[in-house]
Write a protein that holds these residues in place. Structure first.
Motif, mmCIF file in Angstrom:
data_model
loop_
_atom_site.group_PDB
_atom_site.id
_atom_site.type_symbol
_atom_site.label_atom_id
_atom_site.label_comp_id
_atom_site.label_asym_id
_atom_site.label_seq_id
_atom_site.Cartn_x
_atom_site.Cartn_y
_atom_site.Cartn_z
ATOM 1 N N LEU A 1 0.798 -0.930 0.038
ATOM 2 C CA LEU A 1 -0.048 -0.240 -0.023
ATOM 3 C C LEU A 1 0.837 1.259 0.025
ATOM 4 O O LEU A 1 0.711 2.101 -0.662
ATOM 5 C CB LEU A 1 -0.914 0.100 1.330
ATOM 6 C CG LEU A 1 -2.123 -0.906 0.724
ATOM 7 C CD1 LEU A 1 -2.829 -1.263 2.144
ATOM 8 C CD2 LEU A 1 -3.047 -0.258 -0.132
ATOM 9 N N GLU A 2 1.952 1.339 0.750
ATOM 10 C CA GLU A 2 2.637 2.289 0.765
ATOM 11 C C GLU A 2 3.472 2.589 -0.641
ATOM 12 O O GLU A 2 3.557 3.682 -1.062
ATOM 13 C CB GLU A 2 4.014 2.068 1.941
ATOM 14 C CG GLU A 2 4.720 3.527 1.949
ATOM 15 C CD GLU A 2 5.916 3.410 3.000
ATOM 16 O OE1 GLU A 2 6.139 2.349 3.417
ATOM 17 O OE2 GLU A 2 6.155 4.535 3.623
ATOM 18 N N THR B 1 -6.615 0.882 2.258
ATOM 19 C CA THR B 1 -5.688 1.533 3.199
ATOM 20 C C THR B 1 -6.198 1.626 4.412
ATOM 21 O O THR B 1 -5.206 1.472 5.398
ATOM 22 C CB THR B 1 -5.196 2.930 2.521
ATOM 23 O OG1 THR B 1 -4.704 2.743 1.220
ATOM 24 C CG2 THR B 1 -4.070 3.643 3.256
ATOM 25 N N GLY C 1 -3.702 -0.858 5.550
ATOM 26 C CA GLY C 1 -2.551 0.057 5.445
ATOM 27 C C GLY C 1 -1.812 0.508 6.472
ATOM 28 O O GLY C 1 -2.226 0.497 7.513
#
Lengths: 445, 163, 867
Positions: C98-99, C124, C128
């Protein structure tokens, strides 16, 4: 930082010319049909057709212990054995997409001894029962493509390639296919995609190309050097070939040595020398009376080594170096750097390469490689921040969860993603203090 | 549009492959050698030969850095700055040529990845012909030799020199 | 069961997911098995209806014995597999992916259409990291660029999941968008010379997991939390795809595809997806009109009733005709049927406009379901270009041919959307389908010297299963006789079933409700009158006239009052000259419609009708599946439901239908329609995939839905995942509320005895194919701002060889003439068209109507250069 290292005088430090003998002996015209055939090209191919014994080819290659020379080291005969018998056409694809930084050994054979390649292709096609072989060359090898196309033309004219070869009833067509500038096409499934006229994006494995390859049909993909070696194995006998080298690293392999050495170039080396022998013996040591600082023993994608006795005394052996030092002999490239080299700059340039060559298919590589490059650019150009090295390790963990571990794990589809992580792991291992000092200085660009 | 001779060649190329789609890369080389770049219209024409859409041809060709989607003159000068050339003068050759030919529409200077000529680094290609052991000055001389016709260039996609 | 996947005979395997051992079909992907067992593994690129690609890496999991973290979307389950989806390593990987995805994703969520229903946002939040360490510059592209007339692309928001490009290539077969460039610079693009002009382009907007692809009709129109949703079916064509219809402030704003395994697999065509716009068109008829002036409902209804009464009283019931009714609900159709036949006593009733097939054929042949195509022995195409006529059926058949390897045997002599998937092309010239079909049937039963026929017959015999004949009017410039003759032949094949390809929205529901001459509700002829006798006061004695016959009778002055139920014969009837003169010849025209058209111009009384989204009821699709449509907005102006208008007219004619609600109409229809026996408004409302007709035959397929409402506000975003309606119960038996014992009376088509005698054709003439096109001149296209621009100017399509032979340059304007008419039009050579024929769009106000003589077996045209 690096210690001064004595160059030992070692008598056994010499080349063993097998696959590169013709091109080394006749550098000016080994590529011509006249020179190659007067030097014995196609004699083994004729012998194969005369014997008409597929098993003989298989047994000799198996006995030789030949392993793929593209970097994966997979035993060639075992690959053949994995071919499914499902009635579908089989394809032979030669990987001549030599693009790993500082790797230039296949180009020697492609430009210098195309008839050896064609002879190897014919024999392998015969072994696996393929009637259409593709030689995939990286697009930049314009001269190599010309030479192979000419060689195929000449070989066809002489009846060695085409249909009903020398009255044997066996047919094989050879198509030379140029890539167009994409390192990732050296990965075999990306290469197959590219050959199908697609973007060179690696496929999810399994299935492996040997089962579902070109046009979804069984496909053997072999490196140029591997294929060129096959006729020599049949000529000298598999057992004889296996006598060369050490352990499961049998025979010879071409090593491309470059960087700060006195005598860069391609050398054919019997497995079993030490890295010290190679760098200081074969390649003539560090130029300009400088000291060795670090070197990359197997191309750009794996962990670096430094000028320590432990590293320099490591034997050139596929499995031993991996077990002991956590790196590999990879593509056969050895890059050597002297004491003045900034390891951050080399790491940045490698990261830039991988960011540029990432196909973009999977997230960690597409986004991670660019991120690493941006951070490394700052660090190597005087804009480093104190916690940058830790940030690099963190980002790397998203691509290769056990950053320091080798062989690496990966969250990506193919090994390109973790490749720049090897450089970062090497920085962490050997140059952490130097990197921190550079970043702490914070010199504006 | 392909010339009549190249149309014939295109049909031969397609016939080499079990599936016409495989011919996209070689046909794009053919078009680029002919036109000096890969135009949108050339992609359309290739799509017809390869039984696909122009969007597909564009997607495929844009993946490969050798295809130039805007005109780049008669000479593509590709200078390596990868990790061997990096430490033996490659970036200096690049910088010199970029500066020298910044306003020369006939010469397109680009930074490229490893050209597999590290034994004689630094190295470059002009229309995919190798030139090695370079200095900024000798590199410039090579380009000038091409411009003056003292060296005969390949096509912009590296195709063989036509007699 | 309504499962369409080929049934696996293998046993299941045991898989352990987070400690729970479940049974699964071997080879199914782990992500799907987990989901079906309540474990949601986050994902972006994986879509259940497309092939897995393992690109986004969001679904990484741990599997015992496998090194690293394999993606669950490409991991087939195997016996004994033990998988973990919530370990620290998996959690870390989810954080990291996700990052990475957010590294280059802009933070313009407040102005993004996806904001509030964004899978990236939601994922997210659920999986996330709290913050990003990315301090470098993000990637920049020019903000939204149009890639077609309908779809815009914001490349900065794209997360390169390839759902859109894969949909375009894999599902739609329109690879007009592709990844361009590579690595971090990868973007999706069309080729600048070619917009993403796919009939299915809206689907990529629906399945995009971010706000990269947006639809012009919906951009900035609403925020997701302001939307109200009902489940419904699209009524633009007779596939009747399931959809979720959404409104904001009493305006329809969006239609999303619902994943019905039986019908549409979640896909919609753009005409269906955006065609609802016409509901809010300024051109809507909002008030009743009497002699062209606005009138009150009572005034208008009285005038209409008076006209009908006086026609009946002065000239007999047979002086009244009803044309249309194929665009409303089953309830509307039933009310019209009862008014016409049961009150006025006329059987001059036809929901088709000379562009269909005989009702007794459609109702009387053994019917196939869409899903049966997936496992068919072969699919025979005796139909128009399905991509133009029934786009989502086209997708289903394309999948059957490409992915499920069902052979296609094609009668068409013109190229169409499935041409490249055809196994055997029989290439029957206009009028020759019957003869060709007889050859094929003879070859199946014996042998043939015709290579293509023999090969097609061999293919049909080589595979077990049903032969599905897709049956429609491939050519509006020929009489339906050749098709009827072909059906009579094909009906002799073993295991053959027919899938109707009649196009108009609810034409099958209208026919089932009795809107056809000689037919009563529920698939029976007027001879079978007992069922309706209890409710209907008058029942015609003999079969009446179909549309063509009504128009001819009108010309002769025999039709005194003509009721047009959402029908425009002047534009839609393939022979324009006939229709125009006929409508002019009728003294009193009564039109019930949403829009003015050439035929309503002639109407004494115009009554405004409710449209899609403004009314509820049931509709019946081409496989005979009854499903619900639901009201979402209140009707525009004073528009009224058709069934109420019919009831009001009946009341004024002295008959009280005594129907107060739609459900009451449904239940009355069921009570009088033998084929619907066993159904009920309640059952149609609660059956997840509807109920197929005859209900008694298909009751075991019925699955009852879990709850009646549709919730789209789950934690996983709204529309990007296949929207599914859960079922909980399979109905084992039908409640005994109907006359199930009457099933024996259902219509069986006897095959007829039509033989086509083709006239000779002179060497300079081309035999005309009148084809259908999706973006036609109907109000759904012309009154929907997003679609009207997609209409293309029709061209006369001819084989290159014919152009050469006739000495006509390609792309020039030519003079085309038939016995009926002539005009100038641009001619274009196309590949794959049989020499000797010319193709031109017909029906729906298209040009070819001016050339067609409805009485001719086939129509020939001459093409000449303009001097």
């Amino acid at each position: 930082m690096s210690e001064a290292v004595e160059t030992p005088a070692r008598k056994e430090v010499r080349e063993t010319l097998i696959v590169s003998r013709r091109v080394r002996e006749f550098p000016d015209d080994a590529h011509t049909f006249e020179r190659a055939t007067s030097d014995g090209a196609y004699e083994i191919w004729k012998e194969v057709l005369r014997r008409a014994d597929v098993q003989w080819i298989h047994d000799e290659v198996k006995a030789s212990g030949l392993r793929g020379r593209g970097g994966a080291n997979f035993p060639t005969a075992i690959k053949w054995e994995s071919l499914p018998d499902n009635g579908l056409p089989r394809h032979l694809v030669i990987n001549g997409d030599e693009g790993e930084p500082s790797t230039f050994k296949d180009r020697l054979l492609i430009e210098g001894d195309p008839h050896a390649l064609i002879e190897g292709v014919c024999i392998e096609a015969y072994r696996i029962g393929s009637h259409r072989a593709f030689i995939y060359l990286r697009g930049e090898f314009a001269l190599g493509a010309d030479r192979i196309e000419q060689a195929v033309h000449d070989a066809r004219a002489a009846g060695y390639v085409g249909s009903n070869i020398l009255g044997s009833g066996f047919d094989v067509e050879i198509v030379v296919h140029r890539g167009a500038g994409a390192y990732i096409c050296g990965e075999e499934s990306a290469l197959i995609e590219s050959l199908e006229g697609k973007r060179g994006m690696p496929r999810i494995k399994p299935p492996l190309p040997i089962h579902v390859g070109l046009y979804s049909e069984p496909t053997v993909v072999n490196n140029v050097e591997t294929v060129c070696t096959i006729p020599h194995i049949l000529k000298m006998g598999g057992a004889q070939y296996a006598n060369l080298g050490v352990n499961r690293s049998t025979g010879t392999r071409l090593a491309a040595i470059s960087g700060h050495v006195n005598n860069p170039g391609v050398y054919e080396l019997e497995f079993g020398m030490t890295l010290r022998d190679i760098i200081f013996g074969i390649a003539g040591g560090i130029r300009g009376d400088k000291q060795l600082k670090f070197f990359l023993p197997g191309g750009a994608s794996f962990q670096w080594l430094i000028a320590s006795d432990e590293h320099l005394d490591q034997v050139y052996d596929i499995d031993d170096i991996s077990a002991k030092l956590g790196t590999t002999l990879g593509s056969g490239a050895i890059m050597v750097y002297d004491e003045d080299t900034d390891p951050l700059l080399v790491a940045w340039r490698l990261a830039k390469f991988y960011a540029h060559e990432s196909c973009g298919k999977c997230t960690p590589c597409r986004e991670g490689s660019g991120w690493l490059e941006k951070v490394l650019y700052r660090m190597s150009h005087g804009q480093g921040r104190p916690n940058d090295m830790d940030a690099l390790l963190d980002i790397s963990a998203g691509i290769s969860p056990d950053v320091m571990k080798a062989p690496f794990t990966q969250t990506t589809i193919c090994p390109l993603g973790p490749s720049p992580v090897s450089a970062i792991a090497s920085l962490q291992k050997y140059f952490r203090a130097e990197v921190e000092a550079a970043c702490a200085a914070g010199v504006p660009a | 549009m392909f010339t009549e001779a190249n149309k014939k060649r295109a049909v031969e190329i397609v016939a080499q492959y079990p599936k016409a789609h495989s011919a996209i890369l070689p046909l794009a080389h053919l078009a680029q050698d002919q036109d000096g770049w890969l135009s949108l219209d050339a992609m359309d024409e290739i799509a017809d030969y390869c039984d696909t859409t122009a969007a597909d041809v564009q997607g495929v060709c844009s993946f490969y850095t050798m295809y130039k989607r805007r005109p780049c003159g008669n000479f593509v000068v590709s200078v390596c700055t990868n990790v061997t050339c990096l430490v033996v003068g490659g970036p200096e050759v690049l910088e010199h040529l970029e500066h020298k030919y910044a306003n020369d529409n006939d010469v397109f200077v680009e930074e490229v990845e490893c050209l597999a000529a590290c034994g004689n680094a630094p190295s470059m290609q002009v229309n995919y012909e190798y030139h090695e052991h370079l200095t900024p000055e000798s590199a410039e001389q090579v380009v000038e030799d091409y411009k003056a016709g003292r060296l005969v260039a390949r096509g912009v996609s590296g195709g063989a020199v036509h007699a | 069961m309504t499962t369409t996947e080929p049934q696996s005979t293998k046993t299941t395997v045991s898989v352990t997911i987070d400690g729970n051992t479940v049974e699964a079909i071997p080879g199914e992907m782990l992500i799907k098995v987990a989901q079906e067992n309540g474990v949601y593994i986050p994902r972006f690129c994986w879509h259940e209806r497309m092939k897995p690609v393992g690109m986004c890496r969001m679904c990484l999991v741990e599997v015992d014995g496998i090194r690293g973290l394999p993606p669950a979307c490409t991991m087939p389950v195997a016996e004994g597999m033990v998988c973990h989806t919530e370990t620290p390593a998996v959690k870390q990987a989810q954080d990291d992916i996700l990052e990475f995805l957010l590294v280059n994703h802009p933070l313009d969520c407040p102005v993004c259409d996806r904001g509030g229903e964004c899978p990236l946002q939601d994922t997210t939040l659920a999986f996330g990291p709290g913050e990003s360490r990315f301090v470098e510059e993000k990637r920049h592209f020019e903000k939204p660029i149009p890639i077609s007339n309908v779809v815009l692309l914001d490349r900065e928001r794209c997360i390169q999941c390839a759902r859109c490009t894969r949909f375009a290539d894999e599902i739609a077969g329109d690879p007009l968008i592709s990844f361009v460039d590579r690595g971090g610079h990868t973007q999706v693009l069309n080729h600048p010379n070619h917009p993403f002009a796919s009939y299915f382009s809206g689907n990529v907007v629906q399945i995009c997991p971010v706000g990269a692809l947006t639809a012009k009709p919906y951009r900035f129109r609403a925020r997701p939390w302001d939307l109200a949703t009902v489940e419904t079916s699209c009524t633009q064509c007779s596939v009747q795809c399931r959809g979720a219809l959404q409104s904001s402030s009493n305006r329809l704003v969006r239609l999303l595809g619902i994943d019905s395994n039986a019908v549409n697999h979640g896909w919609l065509c753009d005409k269906g997806r955006y065609g609802f716009e016409y509901v809010h068109s300024d051109d809507r008829i909002r008030e009743p009109l009497l002699n062209g002036a606005i009138a009150s409902w009572p005034q208008a209804l009285d005038a209409a009733a008076d006209a009908l009464r006086s026609a009946r009283d002065l000239h007999g019931a047979e002086s009244i005709g009803f044309i249309g009714g194929a665009r409303g609900t089953n309830e509307d159709a039933y009310a019209w049927s009862r008014l016409a036949k049961g009150v006025l006593g006329t059987d001059n009733v036809d929901a088709q406009l000379g562009d269909g097939l005989p009702a007794e054929l459609i109702l009387g042949v053994e019917r196939a379901s869409i899903a049966e195509c997936d496992s068919a022995a072969a699919i025979v195409l005796l139909a128009p270009d399905l991509k133009e006529a029934l786009p989502v059926l086209h997708l289903r058949l394309r999948r059957a041919a490409l992915d499920l390897r069902v052979p296609l045997i094609d009668f068409s002599c013109a190229p169409h959307g499935l041409s490249s998937e055809v196994t055997h092309a029989l290439a029957a010239a206009p009028g020759e389908q019957g003869a060709r079909a007889e050859q094929l049937v003879a070859a199946v039963n014996g042998a043939s010297s015709d290579g293509v026929i023999a090969a097609a017959a061999a293919t049909m015999k080589a595979r077990a299963g049903t032969i599905v004949v897709v049956l429609g009017r491939a050519n509006l410039a020929e009489r339906s006789d050749a098709t009827v003759q072909a059906v009579a032949a094909l009906a002799q094949l073993p295991n053959v079933k027919f899938l109707s390809a009649l196009r108009r929205g609810n034409v099958h529901g209208a026919l089932e409700a009795g809107l056809a001459p000689g037919i009563l509700p529920g698939r029976v002829t007027i001879e079978y009158r007992d069922a309706v006798a209890a409710k209907w006061s008058a029942i015609p004695e003999a079969p009446g006239l179909d549309t063509e016959a009504m128009l001819r009778a009108a010309l002769e002055g025999k039709i005194k009052a003509l009721v047009l139920i959402g029908a425009d014969p002047i534009a839609d009837f393939p022979d324009r000259a006939l229709a125009e003169a006929a409508v002019r010849a009728v003294p009193t025209v009564i039109a019930i419609d949403g829009f003015h058209n050439e035929s309503t111009q002639r109407a004494k009384v115009v009554l405004p009708a409710t449209m899609f989204g403004e009314k509820s009821g049931t509709i019946t699709n081409l496989e005979g599946r009854i499903q619900r449509v639901n009201q979402k907005v209140s009707p525009d102006g004073l528009a009224m439901d058709d069934w109420r208008i019919a009831s009001e007219l009946a009341f004024r004619l002295g008959h009280d239908f005594d129907l107060e609600t739609v459900d009451e109409v449904t239940n009355e229809l069921v009570s009088v329609a033998p084929a619907l026996a066993g159904g009920s408004a309640q059952l149609f409302r609660s059956a997840r995939d509807g109920v197929r007709i005859p209900v008694a035959q298909h009751h075991a397929e019925v699955q009852l839905r879990k709850g009646l409402g549709l919730t789209l506000d789950g934690p996983d975003g709204v529309s990007w995942e296949p929207i599914k309606v859960e079922a909980e119960i399979t109905v084992e038996s039908v409640p005994e509320n109907g006359n199930t014992q009457d099933a024996f009376a259902l219509l069986r088509w006897d095959g007829g005895s039509v033989r086509v005698d083709l006239p000779g054709r002179d060497a300079y003439a081309l035999r005309l194919i009148g084809s259908v096109s999706l973006y036609d001149h109907g109000s759904a296209v012309s009154e929907s701002p997003s679609l009207v621009g997609l209409r293309t100017v029709p061209k006369l399509l001819v084989a290159a060889a014919d152009l050469q032979r006739l000495g006509v340059p390609n792309g020039t304007e030519v003079h085309v003439a038939s016995a009926n008419g002539a005009f100038n039009i641009v001619v274009q050579a196309i590949k794959g068209l049989q020499p000797g024929v010319a193709q031109l769009a017909a029906g729906s106000g298209n040009a070819a109507n001016a050339l067609i003589d409805a009485a001719a077996v086939v129509n020939d045209v001459r093409v000449e250069t303009i001097r």
